[in-house]
Design an enzyme around this catalytic site. Structure first.
Site, mmCIF file in Angstrom:
data_model
loop_
_atom_site.group_PDB
_atom_site.id
_atom_site.type_symbol
_atom_site.label_atom_id
_atom_site.label_comp_id
_atom_site.label_asym_id
_atom_site.label_seq_id
_atom_site.Cartn_x
_atom_site.Cartn_y
_atom_site.Cartn_z
ATOM 1 N N SER A 185 0.827 -1.203 0.000
ATOM 2 C CA SER A 185 0.000 0.000 0.000
ATOM 3 C C SER A 185 0.866 1.260 0.000
ATOM 4 O O SER A 185 1.653 1.449 -0.912
ATOM 5 C CB SER A 185 -0.961 -0.028 1.193
ATOM 6 O OG SER A 185 -1.844 -1.110 1.061
ATOM 7 N N LYS A 204 -23.030 17.088 6.962
ATOM 8 C CA LYS A 204 -22.111 17.538 8.001
ATOM 9 C C LYS A 204 -21.835 16.377 8.972
ATOM 10 O O LYS A 204 -22.740 15.705 9.431
ATOM 11 C CB LYS A 204 -22.718 18.723 8.751
ATOM 12 C CG LYS A 204 -21.850 19.249 9.897
ATOM 13 C CD LYS A 204 -20.525 19.778 9.391
ATOM 14 C CE LYS A 204 -19.679 20.321 10.539
ATOM 15 N NZ LYS A 204 -18.342 20.736 10.077
#
Length: 317
Positions: A121, A173
């Protein structure tokens, strides 16, 4: 008491004061000497050499490492850089910053990525910054991709009889929230972030390895590869170790007999820690009996990484 006796006592007191002050100064000088010997960062070689930097563990935004790489970039005595990587990855942003710092070094001197046990990764992202990549035959690499994870505490809170009320300025949000399932709009938003970062990662590998993007996309399905498999897929350039690394440096006009100097991070230990309870217990071998001993290690084993993550982990029981 006569004047002679008083004078003798004053003289003796002055001598005692002198030796006490001298003893304190000698103790301070001794501590300073120990600090210079054991706790200051080793001076880097002032002769021409090949620098080696080790990157291990979970990759995060590491200011000290970036500063060390900047010093290597500017040092005229460093003729080449070996980046030894043993990492399952970490934050995508952390890998990005280290990648760019290594490319800045590579503009002035050759950089070799040395894949040890594991460079997956973001670990492979960093390896791709090298001018060439050397891996072991059984090294683990690959896992090209990005992941965003968040916990779900809602079911546990229901069992405990705890609820959370919230008032938000807009529906997205603070999403996704660990206290309720993410709405589809939030999942779409996160998926777009992951896809964008994944596309950036794939293009980076395609550019550095000089591979068609379609080829990298086929390899970038999260799969991991041994060094032998990575070589067959052109994710690494050679199998081996120091010999192969020095052979490459020779092709870049870097002498094979130059010494390899470790550029380590400066130690954060202090000589005064020897005189703490923990320091004394450590010297006597009773560190494990201290309260909360090893708590830092426990925390280091399982870090919670914020943001987009490029990491390959084996599940631990």
């Amino acid at each position: 008491m006569d004047q002679m006796a008083i004078a003798d006592r004053r003289q003796l007191r002055r001598k005692l004061t002198f030796w006490r002050v001298a003893a304190v100064l000698l103790l301070i000088a001794g501590l300073f000497g120990l600090y210079r010997v054991f706790w200051t960062a080793p001076q880097q070689s002032e002769r021409p050499h090949i620098a080696r930097v080790e990157i291990s563990g979970l990759i995060q935004d590491n200011t000290e490492l970036l500063e060390r790489l900047a010093k290597i970039e500017k040092s005229d005595n460093v003729k080449g850089l070996i980046v030894s990587i043993s990492s399952p990855g970490g934050t995508t942003y952390g890998g990005e910053r280290i990648f760019k710092a290594l490319r800045a070094v590579a503009e002035k001197k050759p950089v070799v990525s040395d894949i040890r046990t594991l460079a997956a990764s973001a670990g492979y992202m960093i390896a791709a910054a090298g001018d060439t990549i050397v891996a072991g035959e059984t090294s683990i690499t690959g896992s090209i991709g990005v992941i965003f994870q968040y916990p779900q505490l809602g079911p546990l809170m229901e069992k405990l009889g705890v609820s959370l009320q919230e008032i938000k300025s807009s529906p997205l949000k603070a999403e996704p929230s660990p206290f309720h399932d993410a709405p589809e709009e939030a999942k779409t938003m996160i998926r777009a972030m992951v896809t964008d970062s994944y596309d950036w990662f794939v293009n980076l590998v395609a550019d550095r390895r000089k591979l068609p993007k379609e080829t990298v996309l086929a390899l970038a399905d999260g799969s991991i590869y041994t060094g032998r498999q990575a070589l067959a897929n052109k994710l690494v350039d050679a199998l081996g170790g120091e010999k192969e690394i020095r052979d490459y440096f020779q092709t870049r006009d870097v002498a094979k007999d130059l010494p390899i100097v470790e550029w380590r991070a400066p130690s954060s230990k202090s000589p005064l820690s020897l005189f703490s309870i923990a320091g004394i217990a450590r010297i006597l071998g009773y560190e494990d009996f201290l309260p909360l001993a090893g708590a830092g290690q426990i925390g280091a084993d399982k870090l919670f990484l914020d943001g987009l993550v490029s990491v390959w982990q084996v599940e631990q029981n």
